[in-house]
Design an enzyme around this catalytic site. Sequence first.
Site, PDB file in Angstrom:
ATOM      1  N   ASP A 109       0.779  -1.369  -0.100  1.00 39.97           N
ATOM      2  CA  ASP A 109       0.071  -0.072  -0.091  1.00 39.97           C
ATOM      3  C   ASP A 109       0.830   1.123  -0.017  1.00 39.97           C
ATOM      4  OD1 ASP A 109      -1.945  -1.833   0.564  1.00 39.97           O
ATOM      5  OD2 ASP A 109      -1.947  -1.364   2.758  1.00 39.97           O
TER       6      ASP A 109
HETATM    7  N1  URA Z   1      -0.972  -5.822   4.350  1.00 38.58           N
HETATM    8  C1  URA Z   1      -1.387  -4.402   4.111  1.00 38.58           C
HETATM    9  O1  URA Z   1      -2.254  -4.416   4.759  1.00 38.58           O
HETATM   10  N2  URA Z   1      -0.744  -3.820   3.282  1.00 38.58           N
HETATM   11  C2  URA Z   1       0.390  -4.049   2.592  1.00 38.58           C
HETATM   12  O2  URA Z   1       0.671  -3.045   2.264  1.00 38.58           O
HETATM   13  C3  URA Z   1       0.938  -5.334   2.710  1.00 38.58           C
HETATM   14  C4  URA Z   1       0.128  -6.126   3.449  1.00 38.58           C
END
Ligand code: URA
Length: 241
Positions: A109
């Site tokens: 993310d």
């Molecule tokens: N889990 C999440 O919530 N975000 C990420 O970027 C990777 C794993």
Amino acid sequence: MEERLQKFLANQGICSRRKAEERILEGKVKVNGQVVTELGTKIDPEKDEILYEDRPVANQMEKVYILLNKPIGYVTTVKDQFNRPTVMELLKIHGKPIKTAVVPVGRLDMYTSGLLILSNDGDFIYKITHPKHEITKTYQVTVRGSVTKEEIEKLKQGVDIGEYITKPAEVRIMKIEEEKGISRLEITIHEGKNRQVRRMCEAVGRKVVALHRSKIGDMNVKDLKLGQWRYLSKREIEKLL
Ligand code: URA
């Protein structure tokens, strides 16, 4: 086809030909494990392994595998429809974008930092991302409040993240910092649903305030500062697969 080492380095976008000559004379370039300081050295990019400052030089004809320590604030995509900064902008050599067209392998993310692999090898990308290979991903997670043993048990066994029950995960409490109102956890998952770690924590009533992917399989990014990247060695790729 053979070519002069300094020309090869310049063509790979590592640095100018003159700079390459200086680096060769300084002993910063290795060919097949040996330092070369001879400017006339010819190499065959298809056969020889070239290390520049101990990092493999990606040959355009070869498959490229990159390990990036992603900072927060960058989106994991090649081009963003909202013009936000992308991880591709971090892949520069001496200020110039790398020449090989790699794509991110999986996703972090925008507000997650840590280990991200990029590659131009379709088979490799398929293998790494396919759920049947169950490559582990480890996250350092900071959540609000003091977590309880019950919450950790639930996270370990699997929680409902909305039409999906997560598979068993390894979850450890690293530290509970009551004075700061946070808990630090390490969570290892064997799958990779969208925003999985954040949604898992939400499922037990905990909000994630910081998330960092510290490992994929055995591989970590401890040698890289946030925003830095390097090529993966052949051994590292083999180990991952
Ligand atoms: N889990 C999440 O919530 N975000 C990420 O970027 C990777 C794993």
